[in-house]
Scaffold this active site. Sequence first.
Site, PDB file in Angstrom:
ATOM      1  CG  HIS A   1      -0.637   0.385   2.477  1.00 15.69           C
ATOM      2  ND1 HIS A   1      -0.317  -0.718   3.485  1.00 15.69           N
ATOM      3  CD2 HIS A   1      -0.087   1.453   3.072  1.00 15.69           C
ATOM      4  CE1 HIS A   1       0.096  -0.155   4.328  1.00 15.69           C
ATOM      5  NE2 HIS A   1       0.522   1.243   4.403  1.00 15.69           N
ATOM      6  CG  ASP A  33      -0.101  -4.012   2.645  1.00 15.80           C
ATOM      7  OD1 ASP A  33       0.139  -3.498   1.420  1.00 15.80           O
ATOM      8  OD2 ASP A  33      -0.101  -3.427   3.696  1.00 15.80           O
ATOM      9  CB  SER A  77       3.158   1.553   6.027  1.00 12.93           C
ATOM     10  OG  SER A  77       1.854   1.558   6.757  1.00 12.93           O
TER      11      SER A  77
END
Length: 493
Positions: free
Chosen positions: A121, A151, A225
């Site tokens: 992402h 992911d 992230s």
Amino acid sequence: MVSLFSAKFLGRGLGAVALAVAVGASLVGAPAPVAAHGPDSIPDLAEGLLDAVVNISTAQTVKAQRSVPLPQVPEGSPFQEFFDEFFNRQNKDGDQPRRVQSLGSGFVIDGNEGIVVTNNHVIEDADEITVNFNDGTKLEAEVLGTDTKTDIAVLKVKPQTPLKDVHFGDSETMRVGDWVMAIGNPFGLGGTVTTGIVSARNRDINSGPYDNYLQTDASINRGNSGGPLFNQEGEVIGINTAIISPSGGSIGIGFAIPSHTAMRVIDQLRQFGETRRGWLGVRIQEVTDEIAESLGMAKSEGALVAGVTEDGPAEAAGLQPGDVVLRFDGQVVPTMRDLPRMVADTTIGKEVEVVVLRKGEEVILKVTLGRLEEAEVAESAESSTNEQAAPVRKETLLGMELSDLTDEARAKFSIEADVKGVLVANVEDGSVAQEKRVQAGDVIVEVAQEPVASPADVVDQVEKLKKEDRKSALLLLSNGRGELRFVPLRIEE
């Protein structure tokens, strides 16, 4: 309301984590317990890892669509020409493409090849990806491969000299309470180090079919992230991915993809540019306490096979709807959600031993795994049947009106020709069947793992279960499209 966010997209605010060590007091006449202490300080560890952690900036061109309504002015008004010109220009400018930028984190796992790992992402739909290093170096990156199910994304840069890299550790050895350290790029503040512990293991946050997250209280925020979660030896045991927060900032509940899951995906993305997961070819559902009781199981465990894909590996090996998968390739299957991960992690083409519970007996089957089908396969409808006209038989049982499955019933409820069994023509309000969401148009295929072809067959099977002092009857139901599910119904006296 508490929300789940990917760390890249969090709102403002920083959470504080308070850490305390309680030391037990000595008892008279007994030795003092040994207190386990965390690291007093970690500068040497952090200093050796900072250069391998990177900031990832992305840019994407999007077309802004903005339409400003024209104010209503009288026809011929002196303002009409002014507003026409002004708003036409504003709407035209608003339609021009614009650049959107975002930030995330990542880490180098191969300094010689320039391989960088991050979250999917972080770089999804990006036109440009720039990897920013701790010494100020900026390198453009290409995407080697991505996996939306876990992911994970793997990037490649072209360094002039070998990069500092880090290595994976074994997340399976991590215990709740073990100390961990996160390094990343929260809110664009590169090279930020936070510490905490492993708060929980095997977390399912409903983000994908292979959820198995490590939970940590090390502060993770927007921009973290894709960054690494380290153990005390400086090995990567997780990839920071998401947090739970009512405000968008860290409150000490963060999640990391365990290295045990990530390593296999990363290897496949590096080699093939895509994942290559094992495929069993079954549709499964949870073994609830009611289902376990109806199957005569001592406890709820394993994965209940609700359907078998035609011409798939499971069908070829002899798996059947109603089987409960207890062990797969030598591993115990504790719950339904564990089986997909076990199958996906197994080599394509490998013959594995699958132990199932079938009608109270354990059966050992040999299955040669295929490759998981990523695309939806269009189902071709089979044509017609030639049923003889006959009197329609009906029964009422457990709040259900049961009937033969006739051509008229197939047309009324849109039931395909290859669906066989006994029709549920109506469901009584407040009945046990309604409680379990059985509805008119469902077709009973089996009762207690025995096929049924008439309403009388269903009644006979339920009466048999009553004589065996069973508390519930396990029905295998099909909808009109042939999709199967198991439903346990309490047997009312």
